[in-house]
Motif scaffolding. Structure first.
Motif: not given
Length: 84
Positions: A9-21
């Motif tokens: 639910d935290q936007p910073r974690n979503i950004k981190l996942l996208w960068r990882g992908f």
């Protein structure tokens, strides 16, 4: 009961996942320099062909699924009136 928000639910974690992908995708495409390819057809020898082919086929499957949903979906009242 006090529920903690999910980590997704935290936007910073979503950004981190996208960068990882994106890093994994980039490493996969760059691995083509290290792995000997044995193409059966001329088009397969294009750099990054497998990545582009996979992306395009996935996008095509989504478009076909959306089209099927338009043909197969039922109206909201198909099973009768909602008693809610």
């Amino acid at each position: 009961m006090d529920e903690k928000p999910h980590w997704l639910d935290q936007p910073r974690n979503i950004k981190l996942l996208w960068r990882g992908f994106l890093v994994v995708l980039l490493l996969t495409v760059l691995a083509e320099f290290l792995v000997p390819m044995h193409p059966h057809f001329a088009v397969e020898s294009i750099f990054g062909f497998n990545a582009w082919y996979g992306f395009l086929v996935c996008a095509l499957m989504i478009v076909v699924a959306k089209g099927l949903a338009l043909v197969l979906k039922r109206p909201d009242t198909y099973y009768g009136k909602d008693n809610g």
